[in-house]
Design a protein around this motif. Structure first.
Motif, PDB file in Angstrom:
ATOM      1  N   GLY A  70       0.858  -1.407   0.162  1.00  0.00           N
ATOM      2  CA  GLY A  70      -0.088   0.026   0.130  1.00  0.00           C
ATOM      3  C   GLY A  70       0.973   1.292  -0.048  1.00  0.00           C
ATOM      4  O   GLY A  70       1.804   1.361   0.721  1.00  0.00           O
ATOM      5  N   LEU A  71       0.342   2.260  -0.831  1.00  0.00           N
ATOM      6  CA  LEU A  71       1.234   3.670  -0.890  1.00  0.00           C
ATOM      7  C   LEU A  71       0.226   4.702  -0.546  1.00  0.00           C
ATOM      8  O   LEU A  71      -0.808   4.665  -0.943  1.00  0.00           O
ATOM      9  CB  LEU A  71       1.612   3.791  -2.301  1.00  0.00           C
ATOM     10  CG  LEU A  71       2.663   2.515  -3.007  1.00  0.00           C
ATOM     11  CD1 LEU A  71       2.801   2.853  -4.475  1.00  0.00           C
ATOM     12  CD2 LEU A  71       3.886   2.611  -2.075  1.00  0.00           C
ATOM     13  N   LYS A  72       1.002   5.529   0.218  1.00  0.00           N
ATOM     14  CA  LYS A  72       0.124   6.767   0.452  1.00  0.00           C
ATOM     15  C   LYS A  72       0.544   7.885  -0.608  1.00  0.00           C
ATOM     16  O   LYS A  72       1.573   7.851  -1.245  1.00  0.00           O
ATOM     17  CB  LYS A  72       0.811   7.440   1.797  1.00  0.00           C
ATOM     18  CG  LYS A  72       0.474   6.601   2.938  1.00  0.00           C
ATOM     19  CD  LYS A  72       1.029   7.223   4.274  1.00  0.00           C
ATOM     20  CE  LYS A  72       0.863   6.364   5.460  1.00  0.00           C
ATOM     21  NZ  LYS A  72       1.261   6.909   6.723  1.00  0.00           N
ATOM     22  N   VAL A  73      -0.764   8.674  -0.933  1.00  0.00           N
ATOM     23  CA  VAL A  73      -0.472   9.588  -2.142  1.00  0.00           C
ATOM     24  C   VAL A  73      -0.908  11.084  -1.337  1.00  0.00           C
ATOM     25  O   VAL A  73      -1.798  11.262  -0.758  1.00  0.00           O
ATOM     26  CB  VAL A  73      -1.626   9.106  -3.149  1.00  0.00           C
ATOM     27  CG1 VAL A  73      -1.521  10.398  -4.122  1.00  0.00           C
ATOM     28  CG2 VAL A  73      -1.176   7.965  -3.604  1.00  0.00           C
ATOM     29  N   LYS A  74       0.244  11.859  -1.598  1.00  0.00           N
ATOM     30  CA  LYS A  74      -0.322  13.096  -1.132  1.00  0.00           C
ATOM     31  C   LYS A  74      -1.444  13.825  -1.653  1.00  0.00           C
ATOM     32  O   LYS A  74      -1.659  13.751  -3.107  1.00  0.00           O
ATOM     33  CB  LYS A  74       1.230  14.256  -1.374  1.00  0.00           C
ATOM     34  CG  LYS A  74       2.089  13.908  -0.564  1.00  0.00           C
ATOM     35  CD  LYS A  74       3.180  14.800  -1.067  1.00  0.00           C
ATOM     36  CE  LYS A  74       4.497  14.756  -0.269  1.00  0.00           C
ATOM     37  NZ  LYS A  74       5.467  15.861  -0.398  1.00  0.00           N
ATOM     38  N   GLY A  75      -2.261  14.579  -0.906  1.00  0.00           N
ATOM     39  CA  GLY A  75      -3.659  15.075  -1.552  1.00  0.00           C
ATOM     40  C   GLY A  75      -4.528  14.280  -1.636  1.00  0.00           C
ATOM     41  O   GLY A  75      -5.659  14.573  -2.073  1.00  0.00           O
ATOM     42  N   SER A  76      -4.416  13.028  -1.219  1.00  0.00           N
ATOM     43  CA  SER A  76      -5.500  11.927  -1.384  1.00  0.00           C
ATOM     44  C   SER A  76      -5.813  11.305  -0.152  1.00  0.00           C
ATOM     45  O   SER A  76      -4.962  10.996   0.600  1.00  0.00           O
ATOM     46  CB  SER A  76      -5.040  10.784  -2.300  1.00  0.00           C
ATOM     47  OG  SER A  76      -6.198   9.930  -2.481  1.00  0.00           O
ATOM     48  N   SER A  78      -7.266   8.555   0.411  1.00  0.00           N
ATOM     49  CA  SER A  78      -6.935   7.143   0.179  1.00  0.00           C
ATOM     50  C   SER A  78      -5.740   6.802  -0.730  1.00  0.00           C
ATOM     51  O   SER A  78      -5.476   7.640  -1.458  1.00  0.00           O
ATOM     52  CB  SER A  78      -8.289   6.245  -0.295  1.00  0.00           C
ATOM     53  OG  SER A  78      -8.229   6.586  -1.938  1.00  0.00           O
ATOM     54  N   GLY A  79      -5.054   5.872  -0.478  1.00  0.00           N
ATOM     55  CA  GLY A  79      -3.757   5.520  -1.018  1.00  0.00           C
ATOM     56  C   GLY A  79      -4.027   4.643  -2.035  1.00  0.00           C
ATOM     57  O   GLY A  79      -5.148   3.972  -2.422  1.00  0.00           O
ATOM     58  N   GLU A 105      -5.598   4.185 -12.505  1.00  0.00           N
ATOM     59  CA  GLU A 105      -7.189   4.469 -12.560  1.00  0.00           C
ATOM     60  C   GLU A 105      -7.399   5.043 -11.390  1.00  0.00           C
ATOM     61  O   GLU A 105      -7.447   4.493 -10.351  1.00  0.00           O
ATOM     62  CB  GLU A 105      -7.804   2.983 -13.081  1.00  0.00           C
ATOM     63  CG  GLU A 105      -9.259   3.040 -13.013  1.00  0.00           C
ATOM     64  CD  GLU A 105      -9.640   3.236 -14.573  1.00  0.00           C
ATOM     65  OE1 GLU A 105     -10.637   3.715 -15.102  1.00  0.00           O
ATOM     66  OE2 GLU A 105      -8.529   3.002 -15.542  1.00  0.00           O
ATOM     67  N   GLY A 106      -8.058   6.200 -11.339  1.00  0.00           N
ATOM     68  CA  GLY A 106      -8.712   6.857 -10.161  1.00  0.00           C
ATOM     69  C   GLY A 106      -7.706   7.616  -9.680  1.00  0.00           C
ATOM     70  O   GLY A 106      -7.842   8.693  -8.694  1.00  0.00           O
ATOM     71  N   PHE A 107      -6.466   7.678  -9.934  1.00  0.00           N
ATOM     72  CA  PHE A 107      -5.354   8.724  -9.298  1.00  0.00           C
ATOM     73  C   PHE A 107      -4.677   9.660 -10.564  1.00  0.00           C
ATOM     74  O   PHE A 107      -4.422  10.599 -10.276  1.00  0.00           O
ATOM     75  CB  PHE A 107      -4.174   7.960  -8.596  1.00  0.00           C
ATOM     76  CG  PHE A 107      -4.772   7.545  -7.460  1.00  0.00           C
ATOM     77  CD1 PHE A 107      -4.695   8.149  -6.205  1.00  0.00           C
ATOM     78  CD2 PHE A 107      -5.024   6.047  -7.268  1.00  0.00           C
ATOM     79  CE1 PHE A 107      -5.103   7.609  -5.042  1.00  0.00           C
ATOM     80  CE2 PHE A 107      -5.562   5.658  -6.216  1.00  0.00           C
ATOM     81  CZ  PHE A 107      -5.463   6.444  -4.888  1.00  0.00           C
ATOM     82  N   GLY A 108      -4.748   9.108 -11.772  1.00  0.00           N
ATOM     83  CA  GLY A 108      -3.929   9.818 -12.831  1.00  0.00           C
ATOM     84  C   GLY A 108      -2.659   9.726 -13.001  1.00  0.00           C
ATOM     85  O   GLY A 108      -2.194   8.521 -12.581  1.00  0.00           O
ATOM     86  N   ALA A 109      -1.881  10.341 -13.620  1.00  0.00           N
ATOM     87  CA  ALA A 109      -0.513  10.197 -13.879  1.00  0.00           C
ATOM     88  C   ALA A 109       0.341  10.413 -12.689  1.00  0.00           C
ATOM     89  O   ALA A 109       0.108  11.364 -11.740  1.00  0.00           O
ATOM     90  CB  ALA A 109      -0.093  11.206 -15.164  1.00  0.00           C
TER      91      ALA A 109
END
Length: 120
Positions: A70-76, A78-79, A105-109
């Motif tokens: 699992g990866l955390k995504v800044k500004g989101s 959910s990761g 999918e769901g997060f973008g580039a």
């Protein structure tokens, strides 16, 4: 007066390398290297990089990979969950070890590290 043209830094590609004794030094990133180590092949020949996934499989452009943790995504809120499939990756020279450019999918580039993916 003849001026010796020094090769760019192999780490950050800076053109401001200088000689200190038998070494070349980059003032931007601090990397030190032997002048003979900078030219492995003919001058101007691109070096082939081999990028491997978390289990040692060699990756190439267009491969499909799976995220292994699992990866955390800044500004989101959910990761990216483990097991997420990522199709059609591109290998790049990214920042901080992020060597895969992709679209999720769901997060973008975004860019991923090869150490958190496994080839499908």
């Amino acid at each position: 007066m003849t001026e010796t043209v020094l090769p760019p830094c192999p780490e950050c590609s800076s053109a401001y390398a200088y000689e200190m004794g038998a070494l070349l030094i980059c003032p931007e990133c601090g990397h030190e290297w032997q002048p003979s180590a900078a030219s492995d092949g003919p001058a101007g020949a691109p070096q082939e990089r081999v990028i491997k996934d978390s289990v040692g499989n060699v990756l190439s452009d267009g491969d499909t990979v799976t995220v292994v943790k699992g990866l955390k995504v800044k500004g989101s809120t959910s990761g990216i969950k483990a097991g997420t499939k990522v199709r059609n990756i591109r290998l790049v020279d990214g920042v901080d070890g992020h060597d895969i450019d992709c679209r999720i999918e769901g997060f973008g580039a975004m860019q991923l590290k090869s150490s958190v993916v496994r080839k499908v």
